[in-house]
Write a protein that holds these residues in place. Structure first.
Motif, PDB file in Angstrom:
ATOM      1  N   THR A  61      81.422  45.442  31.684  1.00  8.44           N
ATOM      2  CA  THR A  61      80.391  45.740  30.692  1.00  8.44           C
ATOM      3  C   THR A  61      80.868  46.744  29.652  1.00  8.44           C
ATOM      4  O   THR A  61      81.690  47.626  29.932  1.00  8.44           O
ATOM      5  CB  THR A  61      79.128  46.333  31.361  1.00  8.44           C
ATOM      6  N   HIS A  62      80.306  46.597  28.466  1.00  7.07           N
ATOM      7  CA  HIS A  62      80.420  47.599  27.403  1.00  7.07           C
ATOM      8  C   HIS A  62      79.557  48.797  27.801  1.00  7.07           C
ATOM      9  O   HIS A  62      78.565  48.663  28.527  1.00  7.07           O
ATOM     10  CB  HIS A  62      79.913  46.970  26.101  1.00  7.07           C
ATOM     11  N   GLY A  63      79.893  49.989  27.330  1.00  5.17           N
ATOM     12  CA  GLY A  63      79.177  51.195  27.704  1.00  5.17           C
ATOM     13  C   GLY A  63      77.686  51.148  27.438  1.00  5.17           C
ATOM     14  O   GLY A  63      76.880  51.614  28.248  1.00  5.17           O
ATOM     15  N   ALA A  64      77.263  50.572  26.296  1.00  8.81           N
ATOM     16  CA  ALA A  64      75.847  50.521  25.958  1.00  8.81           C
ATOM     17  C   ALA A  64      75.067  49.713  26.982  1.00  8.81           C
ATOM     18  O   ALA A  64      73.951  50.080  27.371  1.00  8.81           O
ATOM     19  CB  ALA A  64      75.667  49.930  24.564  1.00  8.81           C
ATOM     20  N   ILE A  65      75.657  48.621  27.445  1.00 13.63           N
ATOM     21  CA  ILE A  65      74.999  47.777  28.433  1.00 13.63           C
ATOM     22  C   ILE A  65      75.067  48.400  29.820  1.00 13.63           C
ATOM     23  O   ILE A  65      74.085  48.387  30.569  1.00 13.63           O
ATOM     24  CB  ILE A  65      75.612  46.365  28.425  1.00 13.63           C
ATOM     25  N   GLU A  66      76.208  48.983  30.156  1.00 19.55           N
ATOM     26  CA  GLU A  66      76.351  49.616  31.464  1.00 19.55           C
ATOM     27  C   GLU A  66      75.351  50.761  31.633  1.00 19.55           C
ATOM     28  O   GLU A  66      74.699  50.886  32.678  1.00 19.55           O
ATOM     29  CB  GLU A  66      77.775  50.137  31.642  1.00 19.55           C
ATOM     30  N   ASN A  67      75.207  51.582  30.617  1.00 16.66           N
ATOM     31  CA  ASN A  67      74.305  52.732  30.703  1.00 16.66           C
ATOM     32  C   ASN A  67      72.859  52.304  30.892  1.00 16.66           C
ATOM     33  O   ASN A  67      72.127  52.868  31.714  1.00 16.66           O
ATOM     34  CB  ASN A  67      74.437  53.603  29.450  1.00 16.66           C
ATOM     35  N   MET A  68      72.427  51.298  30.140  1.00 13.33           N
ATOM     36  CA  MET A  68      71.052  50.835  30.273  1.00 13.33           C
ATOM     37  C   MET A  68      70.833  50.145  31.616  1.00 13.33           C
ATOM     38  O   MET A  68      69.786  50.315  32.257  1.00 13.33           O
ATOM     39  CB  MET A  68      70.699  49.887  29.123  1.00 13.33           C
ATOM     40  N   THR A  69      71.798  49.377  32.054  1.00 10.14           N
ATOM     41  CA  THR A  69      71.661  48.689  33.340  1.00 10.14           C
ATOM     42  C   THR A  69      71.566  49.689  34.484  1.00 10.14           C
ATOM     43  O   THR A  69      70.788  49.492  35.426  1.00 10.14           O
ATOM     44  CB  THR A  69      72.845  47.730  33.552  1.00 10.14           C
ATOM     45  N   GLU A  70      72.330  50.773  34.412  1.00 10.74           N
ATOM     46  CA  GLU A  70      72.256  51.798  35.451  1.00 10.74           C
ATOM     47  C   GLU A  70      70.868  52.413  35.524  1.00 10.74           C
ATOM     48  O   GLU A  70      70.375  52.751  36.604  1.00 10.74           O
ATOM     49  CB  GLU A  70      73.309  52.885  35.204  1.00 10.74           C
ATOM     50  N   VAL A  71      70.212  52.549  34.381  1.00  9.94           N
ATOM     51  CA  VAL A  71      68.847  53.080  34.352  1.00  9.94           C
ATOM     52  C   VAL A  71      67.898  52.164  35.129  1.00  9.94           C
ATOM     53  O   VAL A  71      66.932  52.622  35.753  1.00  9.94           O
ATOM     54  CB  VAL A  71      68.359  53.229  32.888  1.00  9.94           C
ATOM     55  N   LEU A  72      68.205  50.863  35.131  1.00 10.52           N
ATOM     56  CA  LEU A  72      67.290  49.871  35.686  1.00 10.52           C
ATOM     57  C   LEU A  72      67.671  49.376  37.082  1.00 10.52           C
ATOM     58  O   LEU A  72      66.948  48.572  37.668  1.00 10.52           O
ATOM     59  CB  LEU A  72      67.204  48.666  34.730  1.00 10.52           C
ATOM     60  N   ARG A  73      68.788  49.843  37.620  1.00 10.63           N
ATOM     61  CA  ARG A  73      69.229  49.338  38.929  1.00 10.63           C
ATOM     62  C   ARG A  73      68.254  49.664  40.058  1.00 10.63           C
ATOM     63  O   ARG A  73      68.206  48.940  41.054  1.00 10.63           O
ATOM     64  CB  ARG A  73      70.623  49.861  39.267  1.00 10.63           C
ATOM     65  N   ASP A  74      67.474  50.711  39.908  1.00  9.62           N
ATOM     66  CA  ASP A  74      66.483  51.033  40.934  1.00  9.62           C
ATOM     67  C   ASP A  74      65.350  50.009  40.967  1.00  9.62           C
ATOM     68  O   ASP A  74      64.629  49.896  41.956  1.00  9.62           O
ATOM     69  CB  ASP A  74      65.879  52.426  40.683  1.00  9.62           C
ATOM     70  N   LEU A 133      80.168  41.531  29.349  1.00  4.88           N
ATOM     71  CA  LEU A 133      78.894  41.611  28.635  1.00  4.88           C
ATOM     72  C   LEU A 133      78.992  42.711  27.590  1.00  4.88           C
ATOM     73  O   LEU A 133      79.332  43.855  27.915  1.00  4.88           O
ATOM     74  CB  LEU A 133      77.748  41.921  29.597  1.00  4.88           C
ATOM     75  N   ALA A 134      78.677  42.369  26.342  1.00  2.16           N
ATOM     76  CA  ALA A 134      78.810  43.338  25.256  1.00  2.16           C
ATOM     77  C   ALA A 134      77.686  43.153  24.244  1.00  2.16           C
ATOM     78  O   ALA A 134      77.174  42.043  24.072  1.00  2.16           O
ATOM     79  CB  ALA A 134      80.156  43.180  24.568  1.00  2.16           C
ATOM     80  N   PRO A 135      77.287  44.212  23.542  1.00  2.00           N
ATOM     81  CA  PRO A 135      76.273  44.071  22.486  1.00  2.00           C
ATOM     82  C   PRO A 135      76.870  43.369  21.281  1.00  2.00           C
ATOM     83  O   PRO A 135      78.095  43.402  21.074  1.00  2.00           O
ATOM     84  CB  PRO A 135      75.900  45.522  22.160  1.00  2.00           C
ATOM     85  N   PRO A 136      76.051  42.726  20.449  1.00  2.00           N
ATOM     86  CA  PRO A 136      76.577  42.013  19.275  1.00  2.00           C
ATOM     87  C   PRO A 136      77.418  42.900  18.360  1.00  2.00           C
ATOM     88  O   PRO A 136      78.337  42.419  17.708  1.00  2.00           O
ATOM     89  CB  PRO A 136      75.303  41.534  18.565  1.00  2.00           C
ATOM     90  N   SER A 137      77.122  44.196  18.303  1.00  4.07           N
ATOM     91  CA  SER A 137      77.855  45.107  17.425  1.00  4.07           C
ATOM     92  C   SER A 137      79.325  45.239  17.809  1.00  4.07           C
ATOM     93  O   SER A 137      80.148  45.679  17.001  1.00  4.07           O
ATOM     94  CB  SER A 137      77.203  46.489  17.444  1.00  4.07           C
ATOM     95  N   ALA A 138      79.669  44.859  19.043  1.00  6.74           N
ATOM     96  CA  ALA A 138      81.066  44.975  19.492  1.00  6.74           C
ATOM     97  C   ALA A 138      81.949  43.879  18.916  1.00  6.74           C
ATOM     98  O   ALA A 138      83.183  44.001  18.921  1.00  6.74           O
ATOM     99  CB  ALA A 138      81.133  44.938  21.018  1.00  6.74           C
TER     100      ALA A 138
END
Length: 341
Positions: free
Chosen positions: A194-207, A232-237
């Motif tokens: 994962t790209h950092g933006a996706i990894e960070n948000m996914t970690e918020v939601l893993r619970d 997995l990456a955001p379109p901006s990448a």
């Protein structure tokens, strides 16, 4: 003439009787927030009220805010006006807002979809007199395939790329679409990075959701480790220096706009998968019918076309200008592409 229960002003959608705003675009004292996307949850409000699953999302995005989480169908009263949140099925923690006063019921949908994505709580129709709806994909050509077919295509695409020794780079919005994809990716094919933006948000939601394991791409990540994997990456990448590490790679985008013939070509994407977190044409009409409402206000998307069709069907339908952008910038670019020779 009596003031409508909900009306738009320079700050957003306002309930004067309760002195409460819904998804305001300017700072206010008290805001009810439908979901975590940036055009619906903005910084600066003194108090936020939202579904409890959305609380960690907007805290991650907005920082230290005064926010109260409530359950779906939980009634709370402000100045004798009754409010409750109901599942919108758009992304995790997304809600419709029901507003009732003296027997009059309005519902603000925020953004929504009818298909159960396996991640967010499925859409729940709410009976009302007036329904405020998006219509991002509110023209007949938009018709989604069942998501099972789309996910099967995505996993097959990844498997073929892996056999050919290529990295599969899949672009998706970091909040909502990325988690929906992640939930349905077949991790038996290979590793998911994962790209950092996706990894960070996914970690918020893993619970909240059981996602397959992912690995954050860092400077230490080796190109050989990525071969055959899915990223997995955001379109901006796309087109950035970050993506060069993936060579040789194949790109794809998961978006409702992939239904446009020229969208993939304009984005210089190898493959397009039509997958949206918004309703298609039939989904919008089904949702509106299920509410029983006669008064319909279309807020963003193909508003003029959609509201005109509704009026032809006997609805009291009109449009309203808002600052909800969602995917409208993408829509305008896609429409321009379709008009090109």
């Amino acid at each position: 003439m009596e003031t409508p229960l909900l009306q738009f002003n320079e700050k957003g959608l306002y309930c004067k009787k309760a002195d409460v705003y819904l998804d305001p675009w300017k700072p206010v004292d008290r805001a009810i927030i439908t979901h975590g996307h940036a055009d619906h949850s903005r910084w600066g409000n003194k108090e936020y009220i939202t579904h409890h699953n959305n609380v960690p999302i907007i805290k991650h995005r907005l920082g230290d805010i005064n926010v109260r989480g409530v359950e779906y169908n939980e009634k709370f009263v402000v100045n004798n006006v009754s409010f409750s949140l109901h599942p919108a099925g758009h992304i995790i923690g997304s809600s419709q807002v029901r507003v009732a006063h003296k027997g009059e019921v309005w519902v603000f949908s925020g953004d929504y979809k009818l298909e159960n994505d396996g991640v967010s709580t499925p859409f729940q129709p709410v009976k009302c007199h007036a329904f405020i709806t998006e219509c991002t994909f509110g023209i007949p050509p938009f018709k989604w395939l069942p998501q099972e077919e789309v996910f099967q295509d995505i996993n097959q695409w990844w498997a073929v790329n892996r056999e050919e020794g290529k990295t599969s780079v899949l672009f998706a919005y970091s909040l909502g679409k990325a988690q929906r994809l992640l939930k349905h990716l077949d991790s038996s094919i290979g590793n998911i990075y994962t790209h950092g933006a996706i990894e960070n948000m996914t970690e918020v939601l893993r619970d909240q959701v059981a996602f397959p394991p992912t690995t954050l791409i860092t400077r230490e990540t080796k190109k050989k480790d990525l071969l055959g994997s899915l990223v997995l990456a955001p379109p901006s990448a796309h087109g950035s220096s970050w993506i060069r590490k993936m060579v040789p790679f194949v790109t794809a985008s998961a978006s409702g706009w992939m239904a446009f013939r020229g969208a993939r070509r304009r984005r210089a994407i190898d493959k397009g998968f039509v997958l949206s977190d918004h309703c298609d044409w039939e989904g919008l009409l089904t949702a509106i019918k299920s509410t029983g409402a006669n008064k319909i206000i279309a807020t963003h998307g193909y508003t003029e076309i959609f509201s005109r069709y509704l009026r032809e069907q006997g609805y009291d339908a009109r449009t309203e200008q808002t600052q909800f952008t969602g995917e409208l910038e993408e829509l305008n670019k896609a429409k321009e592409e379709e008009e090109m020779p």
